[in-house]
Design a protein around this motif. Structure first.
Motif, PDB file in Angstrom:
ATOM      1  N   ASN A 178      51.782   7.370 -33.619  1.00 26.80           N
ATOM      2  CA  ASN A 178      51.002   7.550 -32.415  1.00 26.80           C
ATOM      3  C   ASN A 178      50.361   8.919 -32.447  1.00 26.80           C
ATOM      4  OD1 ASN A 178      51.507   5.085 -31.374  1.00 26.80           O
ATOM      5  ND2 ASN A 178      53.401   5.735 -30.381  1.00 26.80           N
ATOM      6  N   PRO A 197      59.741  -8.475 -30.963  1.00 28.20           N
ATOM      7  CA  PRO A 197      58.400  -8.768 -31.472  1.00 28.20           C
ATOM      8  C   PRO A 197      57.566  -7.477 -31.503  1.00 28.20           C
ATOM      9  CG  PRO A 197      58.973 -10.218 -29.637  1.00 28.20           C
ATOM     10  CD  PRO A 197      60.015  -9.150 -29.692  1.00 28.20           C
ATOM     11  N   LEU A 198      56.583  -7.473 -32.364  1.00 30.45           N
ATOM     12  CA  LEU A 198      55.751  -6.286 -32.510  1.00 30.45           C
ATOM     13  C   LEU A 198      55.100  -5.890 -31.186  1.00 30.45           C
ATOM     14  CD1 LEU A 198      54.000  -6.937 -35.952  1.00 30.45           C
ATOM     15  CD2 LEU A 198      56.297  -6.093 -35.464  1.00 30.45           C
ATOM     16  N   ASP A 199      54.678  -6.899 -30.450  1.00 32.75           N
ATOM     17  CA  ASP A 199      54.017  -6.609 -29.170  1.00 32.75           C
ATOM     18  C   ASP A 199      54.952  -5.909 -28.206  1.00 32.75           C
ATOM     19  OD1 ASP A 199      51.658  -7.586 -30.012  1.00 32.75           O
ATOM     20  OD2 ASP A 199      51.883  -9.566 -29.072  1.00 32.75           O
ATOM     21  N   SER A 200      56.214  -6.338 -28.219  1.00 32.34           N
ATOM     22  CA  SER A 200      57.182  -5.713 -27.320  1.00 32.34           C
ATOM     23  C   SER A 200      57.388  -4.255 -27.705  1.00 32.34           C
ATOM     24  CB  SER A 200      58.525  -6.438 -27.387  1.00 32.34           C
ATOM     25  OG  SER A 200      58.335  -7.808 -27.140  1.00 32.34           O
ATOM     26  N   ARG A 233      55.252  -2.333 -29.123  1.00 31.79           N
ATOM     27  CA  ARG A 233      54.066  -1.579 -28.690  1.00 31.79           C
ATOM     28  C   ARG A 233      54.120  -1.323 -27.192  1.00 31.79           C
ATOM     29  NH1 ARG A 233      51.259  -5.534 -31.963  1.00 31.79           N
ATOM     30  NH2 ARG A 233      51.060  -4.668 -34.065  1.00 31.79           N
ATOM     31  N   ALA A 234      54.567  -2.353 -26.461  1.00 25.52           N
ATOM     32  CA  ALA A 234      54.643  -2.208 -25.015  1.00 25.52           C
ATOM     33  C   ALA A 234      55.647  -1.116 -24.636  1.00 25.52           C
ATOM     34  CB  ALA A 234      55.041  -3.547 -24.379  1.00 25.52           C
ATOM     35  N   ALA A 276      50.610   1.778 -30.330  1.00 23.77           N
ATOM     36  CA  ALA A 276      51.053   1.314 -31.638  1.00 23.77           C
ATOM     37  C   ALA A 276      52.258   2.117 -32.103  1.00 23.77           C
ATOM     38  CB  ALA A 276      49.922   1.447 -32.649  1.00 23.77           C
ATOM     39  N   ARG A 330      58.655   6.491 -26.411  1.00 21.13           N
ATOM     40  CA  ARG A 330      57.441   6.628 -25.621  1.00 21.13           C
ATOM     41  C   ARG A 330      57.176   8.109 -25.363  1.00 21.13           C
ATOM     42  NH1 ARG A 330      54.456   3.988 -21.422  1.00 21.13           N
ATOM     43  NH2 ARG A 330      55.396   1.966 -21.852  1.00 21.13           N
TER      44      ARG A 330
END
Lengths: 167, 340
Positions: free
Chosen positions: B202, B239-242, B244-245, B250, B290
């Motif tokens: 990031n 999952p990758l989306d999770s 990222r979230a 990313a 994060r």
């Protein structure tokens, strides 16, 4: 070219790898450098390819060692806390330890003595060694005698020290 | 003939005397007990030295000897370093970490103050804000002495990454890169890897805080399980989306290396763990949180790793990178070499 480079490649490649290995201490790296030296020989077509190859290989290994020196400095800086001494070798590492002892002994020789010894061990003649190092041919025997003696002495001193240290 | 000197005895035993000289030695030794004894001693010495040298013969790499034609002239031929390309990538990240750990911009230190910000770009992937040409920026050694005293596992707010890169005009960023150029290695040098392959993460500079921490390199620790492994092993795959979230963007990865697993811890200070396996014996773990998250969890994760026998600690930006596996000393050295 006085001699067919392909023939020299077949007969000298392993010796060159052997020579290089004792300088870079990484078998694959030694092969890479040997191949690079031959690749350069293909281009340069030296008159005395064998002698030329060893000189070029020695130079490449020296550059490699310089890089290694820099990286060791870097390694030290990156070490965030004092690392404990190397772990006691177990049986599986015994061979590696043994190699390390010989290596340390070899590295105690003067650069010139070591070079002469490694060249001889790689199958070079006294004449070849003389022209490679710039030493008089008559000095090669004396130099080799000293290098061999110091190698054995340094090895034995290193082994003794280790036995004492281990109690 | 006087006694034979040591060098001549060795030359004799090595078969490097002319026929006449060799005959002379033979004749003398035949009639001189002292020289005969010395000849035996020198012969034993030579054999001993040869045996020692045999113990440091190169092991069989299993690689066939290529045909000479295959080595044929190629301009700018590069030595095959490919197996270590991943190491180079990480090493570069390590080097960048040095800059991130460095003191904040100070007047009068052109390179040192200008470099940290653009240097952060290679470890930044998404979103690709302020594209900066850092291709030449691989030599981090200048920053090292300054950063030296700060090397510990404690996150520090004193980080160059605190500077918001978005606030820097592109022109100045480019200038910084240019200034950095003179210390960069020459292009085409066989030992250098393209920084374009550098780890992506990031955007460090865009974060409100960068806790520059440590990469943990744990070479030669075969079978040695770091405690953080155990911690991370309990985290569920996500999952990758999770992922990222959780991170709000990313997650970090290293181009060219397959992603083995993506896991995440639970809770408000969730950590994402991306595991990369460049080869069967090596594991690279990228821990990420994060932006603005409490780094305490990550620091605690790091703590047990101190017990490992050999350890290099580094965080790159807010990214914690761990390498475990049978990275031998040679590889490790080379890895670090690439950081220069």
């Amino acid at each position: 070219m006085a001699e067919d480079l392909a023939a020299i490649y077949r007969s000298t490649y392993r010796a060159l790898v052997r020579f290089l290995y004792r300088k870079v201490w990484d078998a694959e790296r030694a092969e890479d450098l040997a191949q690079e030296a031959f690749a350069r020989a293909v281009v340069h077509k030296p008159e005395n390819p064998r002698g030329w190859l060893f000189v070029v290989a020695a130079n490449m290994a020296r550059d490699d060692a310089r890089r290694a020196l820099r990286e060791r400095a870097h390694l030290t800086l990156l070490r965030s806390e004092p690392a404990p001494l190397a772990p006691a070798p177990d049986e599986a590492l015994a061979g590696e330890e043994e190699q390390g002892r010989v290596r340390r002994a070899l590295e105690q020789l003067t650069p010139r003595d070591r070079e002469v010894l490694l060249l001889w061990d790689a199958g070079r003649s006294y004449d070849d060694i003389a022209s490679h190092t710039g030493l008089a041919r008559s000095a090669i025997g004396t130099t080799l005698a000293r290098a061999r003696r110091r190698l054995v002495e340094a090895y034995e001193a290193g082994s003794e020290g280790e036995h004492v240290a281990r109690g | 003939m006087s006694h034979v000197d040591e060098g001549t005895l060795h030359a004799y035993l090595d078969g490097q005397l002319s026929g006449v000289e060799a005959e002379r030695v033979r004749a003398h030794v035949g009639g001189c007990a002292a020289c005969h004894a010395r000849l035996d001693e020198e012969r034993a010495l030579i054999e001993r030295a040869n045996r020692l040298l045999e113990r440091v013969a190169p092991s069989d790499t299993g690689r066939p000897m290529p045909a000479l034609e295959a080595l044929a002239p190629r301009s700018g031929r590069r030595l095959p370093y490919l197996p270590l390309a991943w190491a180079a990538t990480i090493a570069l990240a390590i080097g960048l970490g040095w800059y991130l750990r460095g003191p904040g911009p100070r007047p009068g230190e052109a390179v040192a103050t200008a470099s940290p910000i653009p240097s952060a770009a290679p470890v930044a992937a998404a979103p690709p804000a302020a594209p900066t040409n850092l291709a030449a920026r691989t030599d981090q050694s200048r920053a090292v002495p300054e950063s030296r005293g700060q090397l510990d596992a404690t996150p520090t707010a004193q980080s160059a990454g605190e500077v918001d890169r978005a606030a820097i005009p592109p022109a100045e960023t480019a200038l910084a890169a240019n200034r950095a150029a003179p210390v960069a290695p020459a292009p085409g040098n066989e030992s250098r890897q393209s920084p374009a392959a550098v780890a992506a993460a990031n955007p460090v500079g865009a974060r409100d805080e960068v806790a520059a921490k440590a990469v943990v390199v744990n070479p030669g620790a075969q079978g040695q399980v770091m405690v953080s492994d155990e911690v991370a092993a309990t985290w569920p795959d996500v999952p990758l989306d999770s992922a990222r979230a959780l991170l709000g963007g990313a997650f970090a990865t290293i181009p060219g290396l397959p992603i083995g697993r993506v896991q995440a811890s639970a809770g408000p200070q969730a950590m994402v763990l991306v595991t990369l396996t460049p080869d069967s014996r090596t594991t690279i773990r990228l821990y990420e949180q994060r932006a603005g998250a409490d780094r305490g969890n990550m620091a605690r994760l790091a703590a047990p790793a101190r017990t490992t026998t050999q350890r290099l600690a580094r965080y790159v930006g807010s990214l914690r990178v761990e390498i475990t596996g049978t990275v031998n000393a040679d590889s490790l050295s080379r890895l670090l070499e690439r950081a220069q």
